[in-house]
Design a protein around this motif. Structure first.
Motif, PDB file in Angstrom:
ATOM      1  N   GLN A 324       0.832  -1.212   0.000  1.00 12.33           N
ATOM      2  CA  GLN A 324       0.000   0.000   0.000  1.00 12.33           C
ATOM      3  C   GLN A 324       0.863   1.258   0.000  1.00 12.33           C
ATOM      4  O   GLN A 324       0.591   2.222  -0.731  1.00 12.33           O
ATOM      5  CB  GLN A 324      -0.913  -0.017   1.231  1.00 12.33           C
ATOM      6  CG  GLN A 324      -1.859   1.167   1.311  1.00 12.33           C
ATOM      7  CD  GLN A 324      -2.736   1.110   2.559  1.00 12.33           C
ATOM      8  OE1 GLN A 324      -2.546   0.282   3.436  1.00 12.33           O
ATOM      9  NE2 GLN A 324      -3.701   2.011   2.640  1.00 12.33           N
ATOM     10  N   LYS A 325       1.924   1.237   0.798  1.00 12.98           N
ATOM     11  CA  LYS A 325       2.808   2.404   0.910  1.00 12.98           C
ATOM     12  C   LYS A 325       3.446   2.751  -0.433  1.00 12.98           C
ATOM     13  O   LYS A 325       3.400   3.916  -0.881  1.00 12.98           O
ATOM     14  CB  LYS A 325       3.899   2.109   1.947  1.00 12.98           C
ATOM     15  CG  LYS A 325       4.975   3.188   2.060  1.00 12.98           C
ATOM     16  CD  LYS A 325       6.016   2.792   3.112  1.00 12.98           C
ATOM     17  CE  LYS A 325       7.164   3.794   3.163  1.00 12.98           C
ATOM     18  NZ  LYS A 325       8.181   3.415   4.196  1.00 12.98           N
ATOM     19  N   GLY A 331       1.990   5.966  -7.462  1.00 10.78           N
ATOM     20  CA  GLY A 331       0.769   6.276  -8.198  1.00 10.78           C
ATOM     21  C   GLY A 331       0.270   5.104  -9.016  1.00 10.78           C
ATOM     22  O   GLY A 331      -0.294   5.290 -10.093  1.00 10.78           O
ATOM     23  N   LYS A 332       0.460   3.881  -8.505  1.00  3.16           N
ATOM     24  CA  LYS A 332       0.028   2.687  -9.232  1.00  3.16           C
ATOM     25  C   LYS A 332      -1.171   2.056  -8.532  1.00  3.16           C
ATOM     26  O   LYS A 332      -1.388   2.247  -7.331  1.00  3.16           O
ATOM     27  CB  LYS A 332       1.181   1.680  -9.328  1.00  3.16           C
ATOM     28  CG  LYS A 332       2.426   2.264 -10.012  1.00  3.16           C
ATOM     29  CD  LYS A 332       3.446   1.207 -10.348  1.00  3.16           C
ATOM     30  CE  LYS A 332       3.025   0.377 -11.540  1.00  3.16           C
ATOM     31  NZ  LYS A 332       4.112  -0.464 -12.052  1.00  3.16           N
ATOM     32  N   LYS A 333      -1.956   1.285  -9.275  1.00  2.00           N
ATOM     33  CA  LYS A 333      -3.186   0.705  -8.746  1.00  2.00           C
ATOM     34  C   LYS A 333      -3.018  -0.728  -8.258  1.00  2.00           C
ATOM     35  O   LYS A 333      -3.999  -1.391  -7.954  1.00  2.00           O
ATOM     36  CB  LYS A 333      -4.290   0.763  -9.812  1.00  2.00           C
ATOM     37  CG  LYS A 333      -4.710   2.185 -10.163  1.00  2.00           C
ATOM     38  CD  LYS A 333      -5.843   2.204 -11.177  1.00  2.00           C
ATOM     39  CE  LYS A 333      -6.269   3.643 -11.489  1.00  2.00           C
ATOM     40  NZ  LYS A 333      -7.372   3.683 -12.487  1.00  2.00           N
ATOM     41  N   ASN A 364       8.919  -4.805  -6.681  1.00  3.25           N
ATOM     42  CA  ASN A 364       7.853  -5.523  -7.379  1.00  3.25           C
ATOM     43  C   ASN A 364       6.640  -4.645  -7.643  1.00  3.25           C
ATOM     44  O   ASN A 364       5.916  -4.875  -8.606  1.00  3.25           O
ATOM     45  CB  ASN A 364       7.476  -6.780  -6.598  1.00  3.25           C
ATOM     46  CG  ASN A 364       8.431  -7.928  -6.855  1.00  3.25           C
ATOM     47  OD1 ASN A 364       8.260  -8.705  -7.780  1.00  3.25           O
ATOM     48  ND2 ASN A 364       9.488  -8.001  -6.045  1.00  3.25           N
ATOM     49  N   VAL A 365       6.419  -3.639  -6.814  1.00  2.00           N
ATOM     50  CA  VAL A 365       5.355  -2.673  -7.106  1.00  2.00           C
ATOM     51  C   VAL A 365       5.711  -1.888  -8.374  1.00  2.00           C
ATOM     52  O   VAL A 365       4.874  -1.687  -9.257  1.00  2.00           O
ATOM     53  CB  VAL A 365       5.143  -1.721  -5.910  1.00  2.00           C
ATOM     54  CG1 VAL A 365       4.309  -0.503  -6.316  1.00  2.00           C
ATOM     55  CG2 VAL A 365       4.455  -2.457  -4.756  1.00  2.00           C
ATOM     56  N   LEU A 366       6.952  -1.459  -8.459  1.00  2.00           N
ATOM     57  CA  LEU A 366       7.384  -0.695  -9.631  1.00  2.00           C
ATOM     58  C   LEU A 366       7.320  -1.534 -10.904  1.00  2.00           C
ATOM     59  O   LEU A 366       7.046  -1.011 -11.988  1.00  2.00           O
ATOM     60  CB  LEU A 366       8.807  -0.170  -9.415  1.00  2.00           C
ATOM     61  CG  LEU A 366       8.978   0.856  -8.293  1.00  2.00           C
ATOM     62  CD1 LEU A 366      10.455   1.175  -8.078  1.00  2.00           C
ATOM     63  CD2 LEU A 366       8.206   2.133  -8.598  1.00  2.00           C
ATOM     64  N   GLU A 372      -2.382  -6.864  -9.422  1.00  2.00           N
ATOM     65  CA  GLU A 372      -1.917  -7.868  -8.468  1.00  2.00           C
ATOM     66  C   GLU A 372      -0.492  -8.289  -8.781  1.00  2.00           C
ATOM     67  O   GLU A 372      -0.104  -8.405  -9.947  1.00  2.00           O
ATOM     68  CB  GLU A 372      -2.846  -9.087  -8.518  1.00  2.00           C
ATOM     69  CG  GLU A 372      -2.477 -10.177  -7.504  1.00  2.00           C
ATOM     70  CD  GLU A 372      -3.455 -11.328  -7.518  1.00  2.00           C
ATOM     71  OE1 GLU A 372      -4.250 -11.454  -6.562  1.00  2.00           O
ATOM     72  OE2 GLU A 372      -3.437 -12.108  -8.501  1.00  2.00           O
ATOM     73  N   ILE A 373       0.292  -8.511  -7.719  1.00  2.00           N
ATOM     74  CA  ILE A 373       1.623  -9.092  -7.883  1.00  2.00           C
ATOM     75  C   ILE A 373       1.446 -10.601  -7.863  1.00  2.00           C
ATOM     76  O   ILE A 373       1.060 -11.177  -6.835  1.00  2.00           O
ATOM     77  CB  ILE A 373       2.571  -8.629  -6.755  1.00  2.00           C
ATOM     78  CG1 ILE A 373       2.804  -7.115  -6.836  1.00  2.00           C
ATOM     79  CG2 ILE A 373       3.897  -9.369  -6.834  1.00  2.00           C
ATOM     80  CD1 ILE A 373       3.637  -6.555  -5.702  1.00  2.00           C
TER      81      ILE A 373
END
Length: 444
Positions: A324-325, A331-333, A364-366, A372-373
């Motif tokens: 979440q952080k 700025g990703k969903k 992994n967020v980037l 979903e990851i």
């Protein structure tokens, strides 16, 4: 009259010296014992408030064996021993004593250790206000209920705090949490990494200098202690401080005053000290690399942060917190981690602890292309298996067996009907195995 103290020591001369020192200081020595069996009889009849405990005693049982019983009876204790090898110190730490003094010792050191131990015991056992489910200003400290409770207890006091734990376990976050829950919260926390200081500049960085104090001192400089006036200073990696600098730091903590380099004027300071290290300071003291008196001054209220491999039950909550952080920051969903990816995280051993997990989730967020990851590229040192029929390792089999026995004993480790008895292991050995395998009594 101060508290009643039982001395458990198999060397008569040492026991007698201890008795003389304690009686002279006003303590009531209610007896001495040279074995665990003799100590148990005295504990039952004399009901001591404190126990001074040697490790190697007469008979088959050691002081560490007795320590586990003292913990169950809620009798505080301190070790006095000449045994300082790594395995002994690890077993000692598991019993959570209020102090550990290496023989031979000075009378003054013994009495200082006792005073600090008594203060710690009072602080830890005072009736706290109701601790809220979620503490304010503890961002990023997930799970670790025992740690959060200690933060809540010690934060309002002025006590020195020593934060212990491997690199990446969250020592700096813990220091920030203590400061932000204290009465000094309106002033900035001043942080200094002792490991990053060149030996020639340590004194100047900590205590400041006057113009012309040394070559290159072109102007007056305020040291970190002066900058932390009416606030808190966080001395990170305190175990890396050289011995001569330790002596100067000790004087500051004792006298609550500093002198800038190049000045003969003393300045009174009002600073709370929080220190942290990933070293075993008891071992450093025993090996002559860390001052015993400085260790006592810093170790008034220790908080030990477990490595992530020892609280894997918190990985899912931590991973989602970091998800979440960093999703919000980028700025990703992306808003979830698949079951398979979470399984990868839980199976990994995390040598870099929470910091490694945070960096992995951030990467992994980037890299995520959807919401979903689904799979995580884990470091090469780990092997993740998808086939549930694979052959288990001996460590996994041992962990499952111990967990099964603990469940049948309702989590009881020590004593009749406990897991140690069923497994035919000394309780100290079982506790050591539980620690190695990441098993906690609270979630068996």
């Amino acid at each position: 009259m101060k508290e009643k103290i039982l001395i458990v020591e198999d060397e008569f001369i040492v026991a007698n010296d201890l008795r003389i020192i304690l009686v002279k200081a006003g303590y009531n020595v209610c007896g001495t014992a040279s074995s665990v069996d003799a100590a148990k009889l005295l504990i039952a009849s004399k009901k001591p408030d404190w126990v001074l405990l040697d490790i190697i005693l007469r008979g088959e049982e050691t002081g560490i064996d007795l320590a586990w019983e003292l913990r169950e009876k809620k009798i505080p204790f301190l070790y006095i021993s000449a045994n300082t090898n790594q395995s002994i110190l690890e077993a000692v730490k598991e019993t959570q004593p209020y102090g550990f003094m290496v023989k031979p010792f000075r009378e003054r050191d013994l009495l200082v250790m006792l005073d600090i131990a008594r203060y710690r015991y009072t602080l830890e056992n005072k009736e706290p206000d109701t601790i809220p489910e979620v503490l304010p200003n503890t961002e990023g400290i997930i799970g670790l209920k025992d740690v959060l409770e200690k933060i809540y207890v010690v934060a309002p006091s002025e006590s020195a705090v020593l934060i212990l734990g491997e690199s990446g376990t969250g020592k700096e976050k813990t220091a920030h949490a203590i400061h932000h829950l204290s009465a000094r919260r309106n002033m900035p926390l001043v942080t200094i990494n002792c490991a990053a200081l060149p030996a020639s500049l340590i004194e100047s960085e900590l205590f400041g200098h006057e113009k012309g104090a040394f070559t290159g001192a072109n102007s007056k400089r305020l040291g970190k202690f002066e900058q932390a006036s009416r606030s808190t200073i966080f001395l990170d990696e305190i175990g890396e401080l050289p011995l001569d600098s330790q002596a100067k730091l000790l004087r500051v903590l004792q006298e609550k005053e500093i002198e800038r380099l190049g000045s003969n004027q003393t300045l009174k300071i009002d600073v709370r000290v929080i220190a942290a290290t990933n070293r075993n300071l008891e071992k450093e003291v025993a090996d002559g690399r860390f001052r015993l008196d400085l260790y006592y001054r810093l170790n008034i209220f220790p908080i030990e942060l477990p490595p992530l491999r020892k609280h894997k039950e918190d990985i899912e909550e931590l991973a989602n917190y970091f998800l979440q952080k960093y999703a919000q920051k980028a700025g990703k969903k992306v808003n979830s981690i698949s079951e398979q990816a979470m399984k990868q995280l839980i199976q990994y051993n995390w040598p870099g602890n929470v910091r490694e997990l945070e960096h992995l989730i951030e990467r992994n967020v980037l890299m995520a292309t959807g919401n979903e990851i689904n799979r995580i590229e884990m470091p090469e040192m780990t092997t993740v298996y998808e086939d549930e029929s694979r052959i288990k390792t001996m460590e996994e089999i041992e962990r499952e067996h111990i967990m099964k026995v603990l469940k049948t004993c309702n989590g009881k480790v020590f004593g009749p009907g406990g897991a140690a008895e069923i497994l035919n292991l000394p309780a100290t050995t079982l506790y050591s195995k539980m620690k190695k395998l990441g098993i906690k009594q609270g979630y068996v």
